[in-house]
Design a protein around this motif. Sequence first.
Motif, mmCIF file in Angstrom:
data_model
loop_
_atom_site.group_PDB
_atom_site.id
_atom_site.type_symbol
_atom_site.label_atom_id
_atom_site.label_comp_id
_atom_site.label_asym_id
_atom_site.label_seq_id
_atom_site.Cartn_x
_atom_site.Cartn_y
_atom_site.Cartn_z
ATOM 1 N N MET A 1 43.194 69.046 114.497
ATOM 2 C CA MET A 1 42.800 69.346 113.144
ATOM 3 C C MET A 1 43.212 68.242 112.183
ATOM 4 O O MET A 1 42.538 67.990 111.209
ATOM 5 N N LYS A 2 44.317 67.566 112.473
ATOM 6 C CA LYS A 2 44.773 66.494 111.590
ATOM 7 C C LYS A 2 43.754 65.364 111.535
ATOM 8 O O LYS A 2 43.490 64.813 110.479
ATOM 9 N N GLY A 3 43.218 65.013 112.693
ATOM 10 C CA GLY A 3 42.242 63.930 112.746
ATOM 11 C C GLY A 3 40.981 64.268 111.985
ATOM 12 O O GLY A 3 40.395 63.417 111.314
ATOM 13 N N PHE A 4 40.543 65.530 112.069
ATOM 14 C CA PHE A 4 39.345 65.955 111.353
ATOM 15 C C PHE A 4 39.564 65.885 109.845
ATOM 16 O O PHE A 4 38.683 65.462 109.103
ATOM 17 N N THR A 5 40.737 66.293 109.397
ATOM 18 C CA THR A 5 41.059 66.230 107.968
ATOM 19 C C THR A 5 41.073 64.786 107.473
ATOM 20 O O THR A 5 40.571 64.493 106.385
ATOM 21 N N ALA A 6 41.625 63.888 108.255
ATOM 22 C CA ALA A 6 41.661 62.475 107.869
ATOM 23 C C ALA A 6 40.257 61.899 107.816
ATOM 24 O O ALA A 6 39.928 61.128 106.902
ATOM 25 N N LEU A 7 39.412 62.260 108.779
ATOM 26 C CA LEU A 7 38.035 61.779 108.785
ATOM 27 C C LEU A 7 37.259 62.329 107.593
ATOM 28 O O LEU A 7 36.487 61.607 106.952
ATOM 29 N N CYS A 8 37.489 63.600 107.268
ATOM 30 C CA CYS A 8 36.858 64.195 106.081
ATOM 31 C C CYS A 8 37.330 63.518 104.795
ATOM 32 O O CYS A 8 36.542 63.316 103.869
ATOM 33 N N THR A 9 38.606 63.166 104.749
ATOM 34 C CA THR A 9 39.141 62.471 103.570
ATOM 35 C C THR A 9 38.479 61.110 103.409
ATOM 36 O O THR A 9 38.109 60.720 102.287
ATOM 37 N N ALA A 10 38.321 60.373 104.499
ATOM 38 C CA ALA A 10 37.650 59.071 104.435
ATOM 39 C C ALA A 10 36.214 59.234 103.949
ATOM 40 O O ALA A 10 35.727 58.443 103.123
ATOM 41 N N TRP A 11 35.530 60.254 104.434
ATOM 42 C CA TRP A 11 34.155 60.506 104.003
ATOM 43 C C TRP A 11 34.104 60.869 102.521
ATOM 44 O O TRP A 11 33.247 60.390 101.778
ATOM 45 N N PHE A 12 35.046 61.709 102.066
ATOM 46 C CA PHE A 12 35.100 62.093 100.657
ATOM 47 C C PHE A 12 35.340 60.874 99.769
ATOM 48 O O PHE A 12 34.698 60.720 98.725
ATOM 49 N N VAL A 13 36.249 59.997 100.168
ATOM 50 C CA VAL A 13 36.539 58.794 99.378
ATOM 51 C C VAL A 13 35.294 57.907 99.302
ATOM 52 O O VAL A 13 34.970 57.368 98.238
ATOM 53 N N ALA A 14 34.588 57.756 100.414
ATOM 54 C CA ALA A 14 33.375 56.935 100.407
ATOM 55 C C ALA A 14 32.311 57.547 99.496
ATOM 56 O O ALA A 14 31.681 56.826 98.702
ATOM 57 N N CYS A 15 32.108 58.855 99.590
ATOM 58 C CA CYS A 15 31.114 59.511 98.728
ATOM 59 C C CYS A 15 31.499 59.430 97.258
ATOM 60 O O CYS A 15 30.655 59.146 96.394
ATOM 61 N N PHE A 16 32.766 59.652 96.960
ATOM 62 C CA PHE A 16 33.241 59.578 95.580
ATOM 63 C C PHE A 16 33.084 58.162 95.034
ATOM 64 O O PHE A 16 32.694 57.973 93.870
ATOM 65 N N SER A 17 33.353 57.156 95.861
ATOM 66 C CA SER A 17 33.197 55.765 95.435
ATOM 67 C C SER A 17 31.745 55.434 95.132
ATOM 68 O O SER A 17 31.445 54.742 94.150
#
Length: 146
Positions: A1-17
Amino acid sequence: MKGFTALCTAWFVACFSVICSLYISEGFDFNTCALCWLQRICMYPLAIILGMAVYNGFYGIVPYVMPQVCIGCCAACYQVAMQANLFPDYLSLCQTGPSCLDTMNIGMGFMSLPMISVCAFCLIMGCTFYAWRVQQDTQPVYIKIK
C-alpha cells in the motif's frame, strides 16, 4: 500500500503542476520562455504516464519516467541559477522570445516558478523511486533448487 500511495502522490503532483502551469500562462497571460517550454515538455506527459501507471498498478515505471524527470529538473535548476546571476548573460538559452530571467510574483516570497518546478520534479522523482523500491522489497525471493 505504501508504494501505491507514493505513486498516487507522484501522479497528483504531475497533474497539479500541469493545471497550475496552464492557469498561470492562460489566466495571467504569462509568456513562457524556452526553458519553461522544456520543463512543460517534460512535465505534461508525466501526468498521463503516471496516471496510467497508477491505474494499472505498474511500479516499474521508474526507468521510463526518470529521463524526463531528470531533464526537466536540470532545465529548472539551470533557470534558477540564471535568475540568481550565477551565469553570464551570453550563456543564456533564451535568445528569442521572453527572457528566462523574468520572474513573476506569485505570492510565495522568494520562490519563483522555476524553484517550484525543481521541487515538483524532485518530489515526482522521489515518489516514483520510493514506490519502485518498496515494490522490489516486497516481492518474494525465489530460490532455485537443483
